[in-house]
Design an enzyme around this catalytic site. Structure first.
Site, PDB file in Angstrom:
ATOM      1  N   HIS A 402       0.846  -1.194   0.000  1.00 20.57           N
ATOM      2  CA  HIS A 402       0.000   0.000   0.000  1.00 20.57           C
ATOM      3  C   HIS A 402       0.879   1.241   0.000  1.00 20.57           C
ATOM      4  CE1 HIS A 402      -3.131   2.861   1.197  1.00 20.57           C
ATOM      5  NE2 HIS A 402      -3.982   1.958   0.731  1.00 20.57           N
ATOM      6  N   GLU A 456      -7.882  -4.955  -0.346  1.00 21.88           N
ATOM      7  CA  GLU A 456      -8.484  -5.687  -1.460  1.00 21.88           C
ATOM      8  C   GLU A 456      -8.470  -7.203  -1.261  1.00 21.88           C
ATOM      9  OE1 GLU A 456      -7.922  -4.163  -5.282  1.00 21.88           O
ATOM     10  OE2 GLU A 456      -8.738  -2.325  -4.448  1.00 21.88           O
TER      11      GLU A 456
HETATM   12  C1  COA Z   1      -0.610  -0.762  -3.879  1.00 15.12           C
HETATM   13  C2  COA Z   1       0.711  -0.498  -4.612  1.00 15.12           C
HETATM   14  C3  COA Z   1       0.404   0.084  -6.002  1.00 15.12           C
HETATM   15  C4  COA Z   1       1.534   0.516  -3.796  1.00 15.12           C
HETATM   16  O1  COA Z   1       2.713   0.664  -4.462  1.00 15.12           O
HETATM   17  P1  COA Z   1       3.874   1.695  -4.074  1.00 15.12           P
HETATM   18  O2  COA Z   1       3.671   2.292  -2.744  1.00 15.12           O
HETATM   19  O3  COA Z   1       3.998   2.612  -5.208  1.00 15.12           O
HETATM   20  O4  COA Z   1       5.102   0.693  -3.951  1.00 15.12           O
HETATM   21  P2  COA Z   1       6.314   0.655  -4.918  1.00 15.12           P
HETATM   22  O5  COA Z   1       5.800   0.522  -6.313  1.00 15.12           O
HETATM   23  O6  COA Z   1       7.173   1.823  -4.600  1.00 15.12           O
HETATM   24  O7  COA Z   1       7.027  -0.701  -4.505  1.00 15.12           O
HETATM   25  C5  COA Z   1       8.074  -0.809  -3.552  1.00 15.12           C
HETATM   26  C6  COA Z   1       8.700  -2.194  -3.653  1.00 15.12           C
HETATM   27  O8  COA Z   1       7.780  -3.161  -3.144  1.00 15.12           O
HETATM   28  C7  COA Z   1       7.458  -4.105  -4.173  1.00 15.12           C
HETATM   29  N1  COA Z   1       6.028  -4.379  -4.103  1.00 15.12           N
HETATM   30  C8  COA Z   1       5.023  -3.501  -3.832  1.00 15.12           C
HETATM   31  N2  COA Z   1       3.850  -4.144  -3.819  1.00 15.12           N
HETATM   32  C9  COA Z   1       4.120  -5.439  -4.095  1.00 15.12           C
HETATM   33  C10 COA Z   1       3.302  -6.574  -4.225  1.00 15.12           C
HETATM   34  N3  COA Z   1       1.998  -6.518  -4.075  1.00 15.12           N
HETATM   35  N4  COA Z   1       3.898  -7.741  -4.528  1.00 15.12           N
HETATM   36  C11 COA Z   1       5.230  -7.828  -4.689  1.00 15.12           C
HETATM   37  N5  COA Z   1       6.066  -6.770  -4.558  1.00 15.12           N
HETATM   38  C12 COA Z   1       5.508  -5.594  -4.278  1.00 15.12           C
HETATM   39  C13 COA Z   1       7.794  -3.429  -5.475  1.00 15.12           C
HETATM   40  O9  COA Z   1       8.067  -4.380  -6.475  1.00 15.12           O
HETATM   41  C14 COA Z   1       9.009  -2.631  -5.080  1.00 15.12           C
HETATM   42  O10 COA Z   1      10.100  -3.534  -5.029  1.00 15.12           O
HETATM   43  P3  COA Z   1      11.555  -3.100  -5.527  1.00 15.12           P
HETATM   44  O11 COA Z   1      12.051  -2.154  -4.473  1.00 15.12           O
HETATM   45  O12 COA Z   1      12.303  -4.392  -5.585  1.00 15.12           O
HETATM   46  O13 COA Z   1      11.383  -2.438  -6.859  1.00 15.12           O
HETATM   47  C15 COA Z   1       1.504  -1.817  -4.743  1.00 15.12           C
HETATM   48  O14 COA Z   1       1.820  -2.325  -3.477  1.00 15.12           O
HETATM   49  C16 COA Z   1       0.814  -2.850  -5.607  1.00 15.12           C
HETATM   50  O15 COA Z   1       0.902  -2.799  -6.827  1.00 15.12           O
HETATM   51  N6  COA Z   1       0.095  -3.834  -4.955  1.00 15.12           N
HETATM   52  C17 COA Z   1      -0.594  -4.856  -5.691  1.00 15.12           C
HETATM   53  C18 COA Z   1      -1.910  -4.362  -6.235  1.00 15.12           C
HETATM   54  C19 COA Z   1      -2.936  -4.145  -5.151  1.00 15.12           C
HETATM   55  O16 COA Z   1      -3.088  -4.933  -4.250  1.00 15.12           O
HETATM   56  N7  COA Z   1      -3.643  -3.012  -5.274  1.00 15.12           N
HETATM   57  C20 COA Z   1      -4.655  -2.639  -4.343  1.00 15.12           C
HETATM   58  C21 COA Z   1      -4.201  -1.528  -3.466  1.00 15.12           C
HETATM   59  S1  COA Z   1      -5.402  -1.117  -2.229  1.00 15.12           S
END
Ligand code: COA
Length: 522
Positions: A402, A456
């Site tokens: 998140h 979610e």
């Molecule tokens: C929700 C979300 C978009 C937040 O992303 P964010 O704060 O921008 O996090 P980042 O994109 O900066 O990711 C940071 C690191 O964690 C990893 N990461 C984040 N969410 C992850 C997940 N669900 N599974 C695996 N790795 C994940 C990224 O790959 C990244 O790794 P790296 O440092 O090796 O590149 C992200 O966690 C995600 O895509 N989750 C899956 C989709 C989901 O559940 N969405 C509903 C949200 S309520």
């Protein structure tokens, strides 16, 4: 600006620091990682020798310097002006004004660097007019991309504290409200500001129950929307909300009283599930089921969906999900609703825009994706291998991570409980197994990223178990979020100022002459 606000109350601390010998690429990575616009440059003894900003890096790259070869010491501002942590914000503002800086290193009484102060930190506490030179931008530095961390309004609707894993509605812990209250009680809290007493709740419940009636002339339009060849429930709902507001004669908030804004807000919130369910049933070849004013919001929701009286525990499970998703800080769709309201437009326009913002996968997400992942895994013994393969392939595990919560998402904690106690069954057992395996695998393969279960993951499980079909997950979220949106709309309308920010123009130098021979009119 008040003399009592001190620099130490506003600065970013601990300060982000780099070495003079870092390359620009390394410095840029550090700035990105820490989400700041500038870093203090320290020598080997820890003394401050400069400041380097994201803008310095960009300007150097723009000038053709190789970021992997160029060092921070080549582009930094050496021997920077500093400000004391105990100085007043007004003193700092004067320095920013006089020297046209965007960032200042802050030093403590011993001269050690204690933080970084940005003009943005001051803008947040200053009256904008006070900082702005006539006719120009508040500051010529850009707000962070996506406005992350920038407060753009005051609100008393609610807030999210990501580090603590806490969010609230008007000061009340939202999970506690979901545990103990009905949808209507929390709805009243959000729209009217306080939890209702018994008599107020009864009157409120009657009022919103009556609001479920379909406006005249709408039924055939809904039937048409429901039978469009490319029907999607959320797209149809967005259109239906717009038409409904027109049918109800929602007028610009600028021209109506606060009471009328409230009345429009309640009417729209009450009718939104009716629009959705009617179109869903028609689309699926079923007769629409009229709302039952005797049922609470959640039970009526399931009644209109299935045409059957829902089991009490199912209605309660859904009600808890709906309460948990009514509002969540100043998210994109809430911001959208406030921007539209700030133009003086009507409640229906603001809701239509908000649904449009929610429709984006980065916001409304897709709770169905978490469920699809469970389907793809199939059986518990396959979980670990599947999850490892997904991460190995660079994919994200749906329902984890998140942007704001870096600890347990309180919504997922409660929905896990709801799924376990109220719904139960094999699917919940399986989901819990996949969740614990995913957390173990994420901890091992993505250490230090602080990835936890998000809303979610169990939202999909709860909705599925209560009979809500997958294509109705995000629309269901839209229904509950309408309550939060309307609370934000009413708040904006009550204390309005047109939201009209600026952008930094980065295109070709203006004015440009038309290309030779281009003019068709002499
Ligand atoms: C929700 C979300 C978009 C937040 O992303 P964010 O704060 O921008 O996090 P980042 O994109 O900066 O990711 C940071 C690191 O964690 C990893 N990461 C984040 N969410 C992850 C997940 N669900 N599974 C695996 N790795 C994940 C990224 O790959 C990244 O790794 P790296 O440092 O090796 O590149 C992200 O966690 C995600 O895509 N989750 C899956 C989709 C989901 O559940 N969405 C509903 C949200 S309520």
């Amino acid at each position: 600006m008040s003399e009592s606000v001190l620099v130490r109350n506003l600065m970013h601390t601990p300060p982000v620091t780099v070495n003079p010998g870092h390359t620009l690429a390394e410095a840029s990575h550090i700035l990105d990682d820490r989400k700041v616009g500038a870093a203090a440059v320290l020598d080997r003894e820890g003394a401050i020798v400069g400041i380097v900003s994201e803008r310095d890096v960009l300007r150097s790259i723009g000038a053709g310097l190789d970021p992997h070869q160029t060092l921070v010491q080549d582009v930094m501002t050496a021997s920077p002006v500093t400000v004391q942590a105990e100085d007043s914000a007004a003193t700092a503002l004067q320095i920013f004004r006089d020297r046209r800086f965007r960032h200042l290193p802050v030093v403590d009484a011993h001269g050690a660097v204690a933080g970084i102060l940005s003009i943005r930190h001051l803008v947040r506490v200053a009256q904008i007019a006070e900082v702005r030179p006539a006719g120009s931008l508040v500051t010529d530095s850009l707000a962070p991309r996506g406005l992350e961390g920038v407060a753009v309004a005051e609100t008393s609707v609610g807030d999210v504290r990501g580090e603590e894993g806490f969010f609230h509605y008007r000061g009340y812990d939202a999970t506690e409200l979901a545990r103990h209250c009905s949808f209507e009680q929390v709805w009243h809290l959000l729209i009217d500001g306080e939890l209702p007493d018994a008599a107020t709740l009864e009157a409120f419940t009657r009022e919103v129950g009556a609001g479920r009636t379909l406006p005249d002339g709408l039924a055939p339009i809904l039937a048409q929307l429901a039978t469009l060849p490319e029907f999607t429930p959320l797209g149809a709902l967005r259109s239906a909300v717009s038409v409904t507001a027109a049918a109800l004669g929602c007028r610009p908030v600028l021209d109506i009283s606060a009471e009328q804004v409230r009345a429009d807000a309640l009417r729209m919130c009450a009718v939104v599930p009716v629009l959705l369910m009617r179109m869903h049933r028609i689309h699926n070849g079923l007769d629409p089921v009229d709302p039952d004013p005797e049922l609470g919001y959640a039970a009526n929701y399931l009644w209109m969906l299935t045409g059957n009286r829902p089991a009490e525990d199912h209605a309660r499970a859904l009600e808890q999900y709906l309460i948990l998703t009514m509002d969540h800080g100043f998210n994109s769709s809430t911001f959208t609703s406030r921007v539209i309201t700030s133009t003086g437009s009507d409640v229906g326009s603001a809701l239509t825009g908000a649904i449009g913002a929610l429709a984006g996968p980065l916001h409304g997400g897709a709770p169905s994706r978490a469920l699809a992942m469970l389907d793809a895994i199939g059986t518990p013994d396959r979980a670990e291998e599947y999850l490892r393969d997904e991460i190995g392939a660079g994919n994200r595990l749906m329902g984890f991570g998140h942007r704001v919560y870096k600890t347990d998402d309180p919504r997922s904690t409660l929905l896990r409980e709801v799924a376990t106690h109220l719904v139960g069954g094999d699917q919940v057992e399986f989901a819990r197994h996949v969740e614990s395996t995913a957390l173990m695998v994420l901890d091992e393969l993505k250490p230090g990223r602080r990835l936890y279960t998000n809303v979610e993951f169990y939202a999909g499980v709860v909705m599925n178990s209560t009979g809500v079909p997958r294509d109705m997950f995000t629309p269901t979220f839209a229904c509950s979020r309408t309550v939060g949106w309307t609370a934000a709309i009413a708040e904006q309308a009550a204390n309005n100022r047109l939201i009209r920010p600026s952008a930094l123009y980065v295109g070709p130098r203006a004015p440009r002459p038309l290309p030779d021979g281009y003019a068709v009119v002499a």
